[in-house]
Motif scaffolding. Sequence first.
Motif, PDB file in Angstrom:
ATOM      1  N   GLU A 111      -9.965  -1.743  -3.034  1.00 47.51           N
ATOM      2  CA  GLU A 111      -9.752  -3.103  -2.533  1.00 47.51           C
ATOM      3  C   GLU A 111     -10.807  -3.530  -1.520  1.00 47.51           C
ATOM      4  O   GLU A 111     -11.166  -4.701  -1.453  1.00 47.51           O
ATOM      5  CB  GLU A 111      -8.364  -3.212  -1.900  1.00 47.51           C
ATOM      6  CG  GLU A 111      -7.245  -3.159  -2.911  1.00 47.51           C
ATOM      7  CD  GLU A 111      -5.865  -3.264  -2.303  1.00 47.51           C
ATOM      8  OE1 GLU A 111      -4.910  -3.409  -3.069  1.00 47.51           O
ATOM      9  OE2 GLU A 111      -5.734  -3.210  -1.061  1.00 47.51           O
ATOM     10  N   ASN A 112     -11.301  -2.593  -0.748  1.00 50.55           N
ATOM     11  CA  ASN A 112     -12.318  -2.909   0.260  1.00 50.55           C
ATOM     12  C   ASN A 112     -13.738  -2.909  -0.305  1.00 50.55           C
ATOM     13  O   ASN A 112     -14.698  -3.122   0.430  1.00 50.55           O
ATOM     14  CB  ASN A 112     -12.215  -1.941   1.433  1.00 50.55           C
ATOM     15  CG  ASN A 112     -10.975  -2.184   2.251  1.00 50.55           C
ATOM     16  OD1 ASN A 112     -10.575  -3.327   2.471  1.00 50.55           O
ATOM     17  ND2 ASN A 112     -10.337  -1.133   2.702  1.00 50.55           N
ATOM     18  N   ASP A 133       2.093   4.709  -4.745  1.00 54.05           N
ATOM     19  CA  ASP A 133       2.296   6.062  -5.270  1.00 54.05           C
ATOM     20  C   ASP A 133       3.303   6.068  -6.416  1.00 54.05           C
ATOM     21  O   ASP A 133       3.267   6.946  -7.269  1.00 54.05           O
ATOM     22  CB  ASP A 133       2.719   7.031  -4.169  1.00 54.05           C
ATOM     23  CG  ASP A 133       4.065   6.681  -3.543  1.00 54.05           C
ATOM     24  OD1 ASP A 133       4.412   5.492  -3.481  1.00 54.05           O
ATOM     25  OD2 ASP A 133       4.754   7.615  -3.100  1.00 54.05           O
ATOM     26  N   LYS A 187      -2.996   6.909  -5.202  1.00 57.16           N
ATOM     27  CA  LYS A 187      -2.935   7.238  -3.780  1.00 57.16           C
ATOM     28  C   LYS A 187      -3.308   6.000  -2.976  1.00 57.16           C
ATOM     29  O   LYS A 187      -4.194   5.233  -3.363  1.00 57.16           O
ATOM     30  CB  LYS A 187      -3.894   8.374  -3.444  1.00 57.16           C
ATOM     31  CG  LYS A 187      -3.479   9.690  -4.050  1.00 57.16           C
ATOM     32  CD  LYS A 187      -4.407  10.786  -3.607  1.00 57.16           C
ATOM     33  CE  LYS A 187      -3.957  12.112  -4.190  1.00 57.16           C
ATOM     34  NZ  LYS A 187      -4.828  13.194  -3.773  1.00 57.16           N
ATOM     35  N   LYS A 188      -2.639   5.830  -1.858  1.00 55.26           N
ATOM     36  CA  LYS A 188      -2.889   4.690  -0.972  1.00 55.26           C
ATOM     37  C   LYS A 188      -4.375   4.612  -0.602  1.00 55.26           C
ATOM     38  O   LYS A 188      -4.974   3.542  -0.625  1.00 55.26           O
ATOM     39  CB  LYS A 188      -2.031   4.833   0.285  1.00 55.26           C
ATOM     40  CG  LYS A 188      -2.280   3.802   1.343  1.00 55.26           C
ATOM     41  CD  LYS A 188      -1.425   4.082   2.573  1.00 55.26           C
ATOM     42  CE  LYS A 188      -1.800   3.184   3.707  1.00 55.26           C
ATOM     43  NZ  LYS A 188      -0.994   3.464   4.910  1.00 55.26           N
ATOM     44  N   GLU A 189      -4.963   5.754  -0.281  1.00 55.25           N
ATOM     45  CA  GLU A 189      -6.363   5.787   0.134  1.00 55.25           C
ATOM     46  C   GLU A 189      -7.298   5.322  -0.979  1.00 55.25           C
ATOM     47  O   GLU A 189      -8.284   4.636  -0.733  1.00 55.25           O
ATOM     48  CB  GLU A 189      -6.753   7.198   0.588  1.00 55.25           C
ATOM     49  CG  GLU A 189      -6.048   7.656   1.844  1.00 55.25           C
ATOM     50  CD  GLU A 189      -4.610   8.138   1.609  1.00 55.25           C
ATOM     51  OE1 GLU A 189      -4.199   8.357   0.446  1.00 55.25           O
ATOM     52  OE2 GLU A 189      -3.882   8.290   2.608  1.00 55.25           O
ATOM     53  N   THR A 190      -6.975   5.685  -2.212  1.00 47.87           N
ATOM     54  CA  THR A 190      -7.791   5.262  -3.351  1.00 47.87           C
ATOM     55  C   THR A 190      -7.728   3.751  -3.517  1.00 47.87           C
ATOM     56  O   THR A 190      -8.752   3.086  -3.698  1.00 47.87           O
ATOM     57  CB  THR A 190      -7.304   5.950  -4.649  1.00 47.87           C
ATOM     58  OG1 THR A 190      -7.364   7.362  -4.474  1.00 47.87           O
ATOM     59  CG2 THR A 190      -8.150   5.535  -5.838  1.00 47.87           C
ATOM     60  N   HIS A 217       0.831  -1.199   0.000  1.00 45.77           N
ATOM     61  CA  HIS A 217       0.000   0.000   0.000  1.00 45.77           C
ATOM     62  C   HIS A 217       0.871   1.256   0.000  1.00 45.77           C
ATOM     63  O   HIS A 217       0.512   2.269  -0.592  1.00 45.77           O
ATOM     64  CB  HIS A 217      -0.950   0.017   1.206  1.00 45.77           C
ATOM     65  CG  HIS A 217      -2.090  -0.918   1.051  1.00 45.77           C
ATOM     66  ND1 HIS A 217      -2.363  -1.909   1.944  1.00 45.77           N
ATOM     67  CD2 HIS A 217      -3.028  -1.031   0.077  1.00 45.77           C
ATOM     68  CE1 HIS A 217      -3.421  -2.587   1.545  1.00 45.77           C
ATOM     69  NE2 HIS A 217      -3.844  -2.078   0.411  1.00 45.77           N
ATOM     70  N   SER A 218       1.994   1.176   0.639  1.00 47.13           N
ATOM     71  CA  SER A 218       2.884   2.338   0.706  1.00 47.13           C
ATOM     72  C   SER A 218       3.593   2.634  -0.609  1.00 47.13           C
ATOM     73  O   SER A 218       4.054   3.749  -0.829  1.00 47.13           O
ATOM     74  CB  SER A 218       3.925   2.129   1.802  1.00 47.13           C
ATOM     75  OG  SER A 218       3.297   2.002   3.048  1.00 47.13           O
ATOM     76  N   LEU A 247      -7.003   1.516  -1.259  1.00 45.82           N
ATOM     77  CA  LEU A 247      -7.699   0.880  -0.138  1.00 45.82           C
ATOM     78  C   LEU A 247      -9.212   0.873  -0.336  1.00 45.82           C
ATOM     79  O   LEU A 247      -9.871  -0.133  -0.062  1.00 45.82           O
ATOM     80  CB  LEU A 247      -7.347   1.577   1.178  1.00 45.82           C
ATOM     81  CG  LEU A 247      -5.963   1.286   1.734  1.00 45.82           C
ATOM     82  CD1 LEU A 247      -5.626   2.238   2.878  1.00 45.82           C
ATOM     83  CD2 LEU A 247      -5.870  -0.151   2.192  1.00 45.82           C
ATOM     84  N   THR A 248      -9.777   1.970  -0.817  1.00 46.48           N
ATOM     85  CA  THR A 248     -11.228   2.009  -1.007  1.00 46.48           C
ATOM     86  C   THR A 248     -11.671   1.082  -2.134  1.00 46.48           C
ATOM     87  O   THR A 248     -12.738   0.471  -2.050  1.00 46.48           O
ATOM     88  CB  THR A 248     -11.744   3.439  -1.260  1.00 46.48           C
ATOM     89  OG1 THR A 248     -11.075   4.003  -2.383  1.00 46.48           O
ATOM     90  CG2 THR A 248     -11.554   4.324  -0.051  1.00 46.48           C
TER      91      THR A 248
END
Length: 59
Positions: free
Chosen positions: A47-48, A34, A39-42, A30-31, A44-45
């Motif tokens: 993948e979840n 970039d 973006k990591k947050e993108t 995840h890190s 994650l959303t």
Amino acid sequence: MKAESAAPESIVREMGAGVVSQRTAAGFTHSSVDKIGLKKETVLTIENGIIATTLYRLV
């Protein structure tokens, strides 16, 4: 015939699981996403299964 504007939840969850599988197989954490312009947050959303993404973005 009108196209659906939102993907069914099960498809979005399956897509997210596929993104996890491909990301880890490619050696990205995840890190480190970039480095490929995400973006990591993108990630994650996606993948979840919180948001759907486009085929363009997946390729």
